[in-house]
Write a protein that holds these residues in place. Structure first.
Motif, PDB file in Angstrom:
ATOM      1  N   UNK A  67      55.143  55.897  16.620  1.00  0.00           N
ATOM      2  CA  UNK A  67      56.945  55.733  15.877  1.00  0.00           C
ATOM      3  C   UNK A  67      57.429  54.483  15.210  1.00  0.00           C
ATOM      4  N   UNK A  68      56.646  53.560  15.582  1.00  0.00           N
ATOM      5  CA  UNK A  68      56.992  51.893  14.826  1.00  0.00           C
ATOM      6  C   UNK A  68      55.921  52.182  13.483  1.00  0.00           C
ATOM      7  N   UNK A  69      54.671  52.552  13.769  1.00  0.00           N
ATOM      8  CA  UNK A  69      53.922  52.925  11.883  1.00  0.00           C
ATOM      9  C   UNK A  69      54.436  53.342  10.990  1.00  0.00           C
ATOM     10  N   UNK A  70      55.921  53.710  11.635  1.00  0.00           N
ATOM     11  CA  UNK A  70      56.169  54.431  10.662  1.00  0.00           C
ATOM     12  C   UNK A  70      57.734  53.917   9.874  1.00  0.00           C
ATOM     13  N   UNK A  71      57.880  53.012  10.687  1.00  0.00           N
ATOM     14  CA  UNK A  71      59.059  51.950  10.101  1.00  0.00           C
ATOM     15  C   UNK A  71      58.571  50.971   9.229  1.00  0.00           C
ATOM     16  N   UNK A  72      59.577  51.008   7.896  1.00  0.00           N
ATOM     17  CA  UNK A  72      58.979  49.816   7.232  1.00  0.00           C
ATOM     18  C   UNK A  72      59.261  48.757   7.844  1.00  0.00           C
ATOM     19  N   UNK A  73      58.274  47.559   7.588  1.00  0.00           N
ATOM     20  CA  UNK A  73      58.622  45.276   8.367  1.00  0.00           C
ATOM     21  C   UNK A  73      58.538  45.445   6.832  1.00  0.00           C
ATOM     22  N   UNK A  74      60.182  44.613   7.053  1.00  0.00           N
ATOM     23  CA  UNK A  74      59.355  43.464   5.632  1.00  0.00           C
ATOM     24  C   UNK A  74      60.171  42.175   6.690  1.00  0.00           C
ATOM     25  N   UNK A  75      58.500  41.046   6.858  1.00  0.00           N
ATOM     26  CA  UNK A  75      59.034  39.781   7.153  1.00  0.00           C
ATOM     27  C   UNK A  75      59.386  38.692   6.678  1.00  0.00           C
ATOM     28  N   UNK A  76      59.591  39.641   5.826  1.00  0.00           N
ATOM     29  CA  UNK A  76      59.834  37.799   4.638  1.00  0.00           C
ATOM     30  C   UNK A  76      60.625  37.132   4.586  1.00  0.00           C
ATOM     31  N   UNK A 130      40.257  50.349   6.185  1.00  0.00           N
ATOM     32  CA  UNK A 130      40.825  50.938   6.778  1.00  0.00           C
ATOM     33  C   UNK A 130      40.159  51.756   5.831  1.00  0.00           C
ATOM     34  N   UNK A 131      40.762  53.390   5.565  1.00  0.00           N
ATOM     35  CA  UNK A 131      39.963  54.414   4.920  1.00  0.00           C
ATOM     36  C   UNK A 131      41.142  54.403   4.262  1.00  0.00           C
ATOM     37  N   UNK A 132      42.550  54.347   4.959  1.00  0.00           N
ATOM     38  CA  UNK A 132      43.598  54.354   3.925  1.00  0.00           C
ATOM     39  C   UNK A 132      44.852  53.344   4.489  1.00  0.00           C
ATOM     40  N   UNK A 133      46.653  52.808   4.386  1.00  0.00           N
ATOM     41  CA  UNK A 133      46.765  51.506   4.313  1.00  0.00           C
ATOM     42  C   UNK A 133      47.280  52.104   5.419  1.00  0.00           C
ATOM     43  N   UNK A 134      47.517  50.208   5.953  1.00  0.00           N
ATOM     44  CA  UNK A 134      47.049  50.588   7.576  1.00  0.00           C
ATOM     45  C   UNK A 134      49.155  49.823   7.659  1.00  0.00           C
ATOM     46  N   UNK A 135      49.901  49.774   8.423  1.00  0.00           N
ATOM     47  CA  UNK A 135      51.132  49.381   8.485  1.00  0.00           C
ATOM     48  C   UNK A 135      51.287  48.392   7.890  1.00  0.00           C
ATOM     49  N   UNK A 302      31.070  56.629  18.125  1.00  0.00           N
ATOM     50  CA  UNK A 302      32.304  57.280  17.967  1.00  0.00           C
ATOM     51  C   UNK A 302      32.817  58.461  18.940  1.00  0.00           C
ATOM     52  N   UNK A 303      32.933  58.726  19.566  1.00  0.00           N
ATOM     53  CA  UNK A 303      33.724  60.095  20.336  1.00  0.00           C
ATOM     54  C   UNK A 303      35.703  60.031  20.133  1.00  0.00           C
ATOM     55  N   UNK A 304      36.053  60.805  19.339  1.00  0.00           N
ATOM     56  CA  UNK A 304      37.242  60.189  18.526  1.00  0.00           C
ATOM     57  C   UNK A 304      38.194  61.114  19.567  1.00  0.00           C
ATOM     58  N   UNK A 305      39.428  60.279  19.824  1.00  0.00           N
ATOM     59  CA  UNK A 305      40.647  60.712  20.356  1.00  0.00           C
ATOM     60  C   UNK A 305      41.323  60.358  19.375  1.00  0.00           C
ATOM     61  N   UNK A 306      42.490  60.672  19.173  1.00  0.00           N
ATOM     62  CA  UNK A 306      43.667  60.810  18.207  1.00  0.00           C
ATOM     63  C   UNK A 306      44.027  59.450  18.106  1.00  0.00           C
ATOM     64  N   UNK A 307      44.405  60.114  15.974  1.00  0.00           N
ATOM     65  CA  UNK A 307      44.438  58.296  15.407  1.00  0.00           C
ATOM     66  C   UNK A 307      45.468  57.931  15.700  1.00  0.00           C
ATOM     67  N   UNK A 308      45.677  56.549  15.424  1.00  0.00           N
ATOM     68  CA  UNK A 308      47.097  55.978  14.980  1.00  0.00           C
ATOM     69  C   UNK A 308      47.865  55.424  14.072  1.00  0.00           C
ATOM     70  N   UNK A 309      48.449  56.847  13.199  1.00  0.00           N
ATOM     71  CA  UNK A 309      49.071  56.334  12.065  1.00  0.00           C
ATOM     72  C   UNK A 309      47.812  57.440  10.997  1.00  0.00           C
ATOM     73  N   UNK A 310      48.638  57.583   9.817  1.00  0.00           N
ATOM     74  CA  UNK A 310      47.883  58.234   8.668  1.00  0.00           C
ATOM     75  C   UNK A 310      46.159  57.567   8.560  1.00  0.00           C
ATOM     76  N   UNK A 311      46.411  56.245   8.224  1.00  0.00           N
ATOM     77  CA  UNK A 311      45.550  55.434   8.343  1.00  0.00           C
ATOM     78  C   UNK A 311      44.305  55.929   9.377  1.00  0.00           C
ATOM     79  N   UNK A 312      44.443  56.036  10.042  1.00  0.00           N
ATOM     80  CA  UNK A 312      43.278  56.126  11.756  1.00  0.00           C
ATOM     81  C   UNK A 312      42.708  57.447  11.014  1.00  0.00           C
ATOM     82  N   UNK A 313      43.453  58.998  10.739  1.00  0.00           N
ATOM     83  CA  UNK A 313      43.178  59.777  10.243  1.00  0.00           C
ATOM     84  C   UNK A 313      41.794  59.671   9.876  1.00  0.00           C
TER      85      UNK A 313
END
Length: 373
Positions: A67-76, A130-135, A302-313
């Motif tokens: 869930x946290x991976x899907x919430x945009x963070x603006x730390x500026x 990663x192959x996609x954008x991480x959080x 690597x024996x792959x388990x459930x990924x964390x977010x679309x980038x790990x997918x």
């Protein structure tokens, strides 16, 4: 001199954007390029405890992590203005002009520095491990869709054409051959201990596999089989903690024995878990950035388990398509075959010998021959 130093910008929010940055810096130094790593959390000192609590929450609940991976963070707006000002002042005084950013949290600081020293040229590039954008980068894109127009982007993998562009080197020596490896599996949840890896341990034990298990809390390091070994990172260590020489450290690793882990080692040139990984038949875990780097560099499947977010997918898709990894359920359906793991190891070994120039060497070569951008 400081003006020639490449500044590598990393974050401790996840070790997949921390350890690769240290590895790049160490590799640059071996190639004769001065490099310094800076960790983002030094600019949010009053939020560091919150980062640690978030890490614990994500370890204890993979649903919370997803869930946290899907919430945009603006730390500026969370940064300590005094700390940011001091850092920018030091960079300006030292004439810093070359930057490598692995975490999107640094983009606001980089933008401010470019404005501060204009018209002095600042050469900065973004490295995606990663192959996609991480959080951290999806958050940047959410608030600033055109951020990439201001910087050079480097993808170490190209999932679209199934290619290793510029892998990250961990060790200069060749990895152990299949026959040199112990008949063991290493089981972990990446830097924050996330995912479903703990649910697989009973089944793997029942099948007779000896396990190297990474624990993230001391009470997780008990109750194993006779041949199991437990490891954990020093719980007193944080990614923004520097050693006596003022350098950032790789995660200090220790083995849990008799319910205690009190001898934590930091090799200095790479993370100690890599050496444990290199002795095993396979990694059982989610397809995070750091795990992919370890898998390729050590030729460990690597024996792959459930990924964390679309980038790990996307990471999982690339590793499977290249023959470097296999989904856990598929490996189970094939009878947990050691022969399958050996064939994946062979492909990884071949790729390690034939893949393109590693990222740090690629950067150093461009730096010698032309402007880094």
């Amino acid at each position: 001199m400081a003006a020639d130093t490449v500044t590598v910008l990393i974050s401790g929010f996840g070790l997949g954007l921390y350890v690769p940055g240290l590895l790049i810096a160490e590799r640059l130094k071996r190639l004769g390029v001065a490099a310094e790593t800076c960790v983002f959390e030094t600019l949010i000192a009053d939020k560091q405890e919150q980062v640690l609590k978030s890490r614990q929450a994500c370890h204890r609940s993979f649903q919370v992590a997803q869930f946290s991976a899907r919430v945009p963070m603006d730390l500026s707006k969370s940064m300590d203005e005094r700390a940011v000002g001091q850092l920018l002042e030091r960079w300006e005084e030292e004439g810093r002009s070359e930057f490598i950013a692995l975490s999107g949290h640094w983009l606001h600081v980089l933008d401010r520095y470019r404005e501060r020293v204009f018209p002095r040229a600042v050469h900065a590039e973004i490295v995606y491990v990663d192959c996609g954008l991480p959080p951290s980068w999806t958050s940047v894109k959410h608030y600033d869709p055109s951020y990439a127009d201001r910087y050079r982007e480097i993808w170490i993998y190209d999932a679209g054409v199934k290619r290793l562009n510029h892998p990250i080197v961990v060790a200069d020596a060749s990895p152990p051959s299949w026959d040199e490896r112990e008949r063991r599996l290493i089981v972990h949840g990446g830097g924050w201990g996330m995912g479903t890896y703990r649910t697989k341990i009973p089944e793997l034990r029942e099948l007779g596999f000896s396990l190297d298990i990474v624990a993230y809390e001391l009470d997780e390091g008990t109750g194993g089989g006779e041949e199991d070994r437990f490891y954990m990172v020093d719980p007193a260590w944080t990614p923004w903690r520097r050693n006596a020489d003022g350098a950032l450290m790789f995660p200090p690793l220790g083995e849990i024995r008799d319910g205690r882990a009190d001898r934590f080692a930091d090799r200095g040139d790479r993370h100690a878990l890599f050496d444990v990984t290199s002795r095993t038949m396979a990694i059982v875990g989610k397809p995070g950035a750091g795990t992919l780097i370890d898998s390729l560099a050590s030729a460990t499947p690597l024996v792959m388990l459930e990924p964390f977010g679309e980038h790990e997918k996307a990471n999982a898709g690339l590793w499977q398509s290249l023959g470097f990894g296999i989904p856990y359920e598929e490996w189970r359906a094939g009878g947990f075959s050691a022969e399958v793991l050996e064939s994946l190891h062979d492909r990884l070994s071949a790729a390690g010998r034939t893949s393109g120039t590693d990222y740090a060497a690629h950067y150093a070569k461009r730096r010698r021959t032309a402007d880094p951008t």
